[in-house]
Design a protein around this motif. Structure first.
Motif, mmCIF file in Angstrom:
data_model
loop_
_atom_site.group_PDB
_atom_site.id
_atom_site.type_symbol
_atom_site.label_atom_id
_atom_site.label_comp_id
_atom_site.label_asym_id
_atom_site.label_seq_id
_atom_site.Cartn_x
_atom_site.Cartn_y
_atom_site.Cartn_z
ATOM 1 N N ASN A 23 -1.780 0.419 -6.693
ATOM 2 C CA ASN A 23 -0.738 1.381 -6.334
ATOM 3 C C ASN A 23 -0.383 2.326 -7.469
ATOM 4 O O ASN A 23 0.267 3.351 -7.233
ATOM 5 N N ALA A 24 -0.738 1.981 -8.692
ATOM 6 C CA ALA A 24 -0.290 2.752 -9.853
ATOM 7 C C ALA A 24 -0.936 4.130 -9.871
ATOM 8 O O ALA A 24 -2.069 4.324 -9.424
ATOM 9 N N GLY A 25 -0.180 5.108 -10.382
ATOM 10 C CA GLY A 25 -0.697 6.463 -10.523
ATOM 11 C C GLY A 25 0.125 7.465 -9.733
ATOM 12 O O GLY A 25 1.257 7.179 -9.318
ATOM 13 N N ARG A 26 -0.453 8.642 -9.528
ATOM 14 C CA ARG A 26 0.270 9.744 -8.898
ATOM 15 C C ARG A 26 -0.073 9.859 -7.413
ATOM 16 O O ARG A 26 -1.237 9.814 -7.020
ATOM 17 N N TRP A 27 0.990 10.039 -6.634
ATOM 18 C CA TRP A 27 0.875 10.199 -5.184
ATOM 19 C C TRP A 27 1.645 11.441 -4.760
ATOM 20 O O TRP A 27 2.791 11.629 -5.160
ATOM 21 N N ARG A 28 1.003 12.292 -3.962
ATOM 22 C CA ARG A 28 1.706 13.458 -3.409
ATOM 23 C C ARG A 28 2.176 13.119 -2.000
ATOM 24 O O ARG A 28 1.381 12.836 -1.106
ATOM 25 N N LEU A 29 3.492 13.127 -1.829
ATOM 26 C CA LEU A 29 4.114 12.856 -0.536
ATOM 27 C C LEU A 29 4.632 14.157 0.044
ATOM 28 O O LEU A 29 5.427 14.856 -0.596
ATOM 29 N N THR A 30 4.177 14.496 1.238
ATOM 30 C CA THR A 30 4.724 15.626 1.979
ATOM 31 C C THR A 30 5.117 15.115 3.358
ATOM 32 O O THR A 30 4.366 14.360 3.991
ATOM 33 N N GLY A 31 6.299 15.505 3.814
ATOM 34 C CA GLY A 31 6.721 15.011 5.111
ATOM 35 C C GLY A 31 8.005 15.647 5.584
ATOM 36 O O GLY A 31 8.704 16.343 4.843
ATOM 37 N N ASP A 32 8.307 15.397 6.856
ATOM 38 C CA ASP A 32 9.550 15.856 7.464
ATOM 39 C C ASP A 32 9.872 14.917 8.626
ATOM 40 O O ASP A 32 9.327 13.805 8.695
ATOM 41 N N ALA A 33 10.702 15.361 9.544
ATOM 42 C CA ALA A 33 11.116 14.503 10.643
ATOM 43 C C ALA A 33 10.004 14.241 11.653
ATOM 44 O O ALA A 33 10.125 13.342 12.491
ATOM 45 N N LYS A 34 8.901 14.993 11.565
ATOM 46 C CA LYS A 34 7.800 14.823 12.513
ATOM 47 C C LYS A 34 6.690 13.914 11.996
ATOM 48 O O LYS A 34 5.913 13.371 12.783
ATOM 49 N N GLY A 35 6.583 13.749 10.692
ATOM 50 C CA GLY A 35 5.503 12.934 10.151
ATOM 51 C C GLY A 35 5.337 13.162 8.668
ATOM 52 O O GLY A 35 6.063 13.954 8.052
ATOM 53 N N ALA A 36 4.365 12.447 8.078
ATOM 54 C CA ALA A 36 4.190 12.537 6.632
ATOM 55 C C ALA A 36 2.748 12.242 6.267
ATOM 56 O O ALA A 36 1.993 11.616 7.021
ATOM 57 N N SER A 37 2.367 12.692 5.075
ATOM 58 C CA SER A 37 1.083 12.323 4.477
ATOM 59 C C SER A 37 1.334 11.979 3.021
ATOM 60 O O SER A 37 2.243 12.525 2.383
ATOM 61 N N CYS A 38 0.546 11.043 2.517
ATOM 62 C CA CYS A 38 0.690 10.613 1.124
ATOM 63 C C CYS A 38 -0.687 10.274 0.596
ATOM 64 O O CYS A 38 -1.372 9.404 1.136
ATOM 65 N N ASP B 174 0.872 -1.176 0.000
ATOM 66 C CA ASP B 174 0.000 0.000 0.000
ATOM 67 C C ASP B 174 0.906 1.221 0.000
ATOM 68 O O ASP B 174 1.470 1.590 1.036
ATOM 69 N N VAL B 175 1.075 1.844 -1.170
ATOM 70 C CA VAL B 175 2.037 2.942 -1.317
ATOM 71 C C VAL B 175 1.732 4.077 -0.349
ATOM 72 O O VAL B 175 2.619 4.581 0.347
ATOM 73 N N GLY B 176 0.473 4.501 -0.290
ATOM 74 C CA GLY B 176 0.137 5.625 0.570
ATOM 75 C C GLY B 176 0.421 5.352 2.031
ATOM 76 O O GLY B 176 1.071 6.144 2.722
ATOM 77 N N ALA B 177 -0.048 4.212 2.542
ATOM 78 C CA ALA B 177 0.144 3.871 3.956
ATOM 79 C C ALA B 177 1.618 3.669 4.284
ATOM 80 O O ALA B 177 2.092 4.063 5.356
ATOM 81 N N ALA B 178 2.369 3.038 3.376
ATOM 82 C CA ALA B 178 3.792 2.790 3.622
ATOM 83 C C ALA B 178 4.583 4.087 3.702
ATOM 84 O O ALA B 178 5.397 4.280 4.614
#
Length: 421
Positions: A343-358, A315-319
């Motif tokens: 899993n195929a397609g576009r995913w926006r990943l934003t994150g730093d040392a505190k956490g992330a969202s995808c 699961d790309v987003g959860a991972a």
């Protein structure tokens, strides 16, 4: 343990199903045959039977005969940032030599990944006996390990301050299991790729069949203590050898862990100085392990690197949300995944040392890569930049590769998987 055995005959009417406990013995015999047919001791077989999760295991049957096997342990894997993430430990994969090239392995991989997704586990991991097999199912080599043959007759080891305050003693490997596992558990959150051991797994590391010693001694254990507390351990064997000019014994390290640099150095110094030996063989150690900076001659350690853990994002987003990123990252990934199209397609990943969202996005992609390369980079041990240099990651927005490469790093410690399964 994973393999696809070799061979050729006609086509069976294959029946792929979940393993029933009553079928385990024949199922496991099939696995051993796929790996060459070398038997195991009753103790080894009993332990693997106890550890097998039948409801997470698959068998392919040709009539009444098992011809293919696959299992998935339920592990928790340390990811960058220190989180412990559910991961299916793919194992015991084999197809008999008589049933090769009929799609049985592909069918098991298909069913297994569907099951892992249904279980809600974002990652699948394995160690590959044949690395060429698993890339087509989306697994990427994510950790690497160091092997060495150290000439302890010529190489000297410097040690940090405080090493002499650590006390070492021999201990029975079985009797010391509790103390050693407590040390291991303290190291698990510190390095991506480490596996938290489930109950019963500690016994795997003290299995000591004579057939596995190759002329060496039974398993030995030394524990390191400070102020009465065990802070490290080493398990090893010694193979005595003699030539006309004298002793030429070999120390073979099985595993070593410590919670402080002085204890770790004390254990390495002990291994370097065992009487009547002149070499130390190490296998599967971290690429950045500190002893390499303490030796007098790194060239005489004859180091080489080997692949370790293979990672597959189920699961790309959860991972990608499960780990953190040592430097801020904001990137749109165009992911190719033919085997798991969800899993195929576009995913926006934003994150730093505190956490992330995808999350899914329709924004323009910054980087394009397959799920295999994403798995390779996931633990931070493989750089997106190095994958791009091989033509496996494409930069679609100028500057995105450098930003993402830094963000995907492992942090302080290199990714490492300490043992197979």
């Amino acid at each position: 343990m994973t393999t696809e055995a070799m061979g050729r005959t006609g086509s069976p009417a294959a029946d792929l199903r979940i393993l029933r406990p009553d079928d385990w013995d024949r199922w496991y015999e099939t696995l051993l045959r796929a790996f060459g047919g070398v038997g195991e001791t009753a103790e080894e077989g009993a332990l693997w039977k106890e550890l097998t999760r039948c409801e997470r295991s698959l068998g392919v049957w040709d009539g009444d005969d098992p011809v293919g096997t696959a299992g998935a342990f339920d592990f928790r894997l340390t990811v960058p940032g220190g989180a412990s993430v559910p991961a299916a430990g793919v194992t015991m994969v084999g197809v008999l030599a008589t049933h090769r090239r009929r799609g049985l392995l592909t069918a098991m991989m298909r069913r297994q990944l569907d099951d892992i997704r249904a279980w809600g586990e974002p990652l699948a991991v394995l160690t590959a006996s044949e690395p060429a097999i698993y890339g087509r199912f989306g697994y990427g080599a994510a950790t690497f390990a160091l092997h060495g043959e150290i000439d302890t007759g010529r190489v000297r080891l410097s040690v940090p301050e405080g090493t002499d305050d650590v006390r070492l003693r021999y201990a029975d490997p079985v009797d010391a299991l509790g103390s050693c596992e407590a040390v291991y558990a303290r190291t698990v959150p510190l390095r991506p790729g480490m596996l938290a051991r489930r109950p019963g797994w500690e016994r795997v590391w003290v299995l000591d069949p004579e057939s596995g010693r190759d002329g060496a001694s039974p398993l030995q254990c030394v524990v390191a203590a400070r102020d009465g507390e065990v802070v490290g351990y080493a398990r090893f064997r010694v193979r005595p050898q003699w030539t006309d000019s004298g002793h030429n014994g070999q120390v073979r390290l099985q595993d070593l862990a410590a919670v402080e640099p002085a204890a770790e150095a004390a254990l390495w110094r002990f291994l370097f100085g065992i009487d009547l030996t002149s070499s130390l063989t190490v296998r599967g150690r971290p690429l950045d392990e500190g002893w390499q900076h303490l030796v007098s001659d790194i060239r005489r350690c004859r180091l080489r690197v080997r692949d370790g853990l293979y990672v597959r994002l189920v699961d790309v987003g959860a991972a990608l949300e499960a780990r953190t990123y040592p430097a801020p990252v904001d990137v749109v990934l165009e992911v190719e995944d033919a085997f798991c199209p969800w899993n195929a397609g576009r995913w926006r990943l934003t994150g730093d040392a505190k956490g992330a969202s995808c999350a899914r996005t329709t924004d323009s992609a910054d980087l394009a890569l397959s799920v295999r390369e994403l798995g390779a980079a996931y633990l931070g041990g493989v750089s997106l930049g190095s994958l791009a240099a091989a033509g496996l990651v494409r930069e679609l927005r100028r500057g995105a590769l450098a930003e993402a490469s830094v963000g995907f790093g492992a942090g302080v410690a290199a990714a490492w998987m300490p043992h197979g399964f």
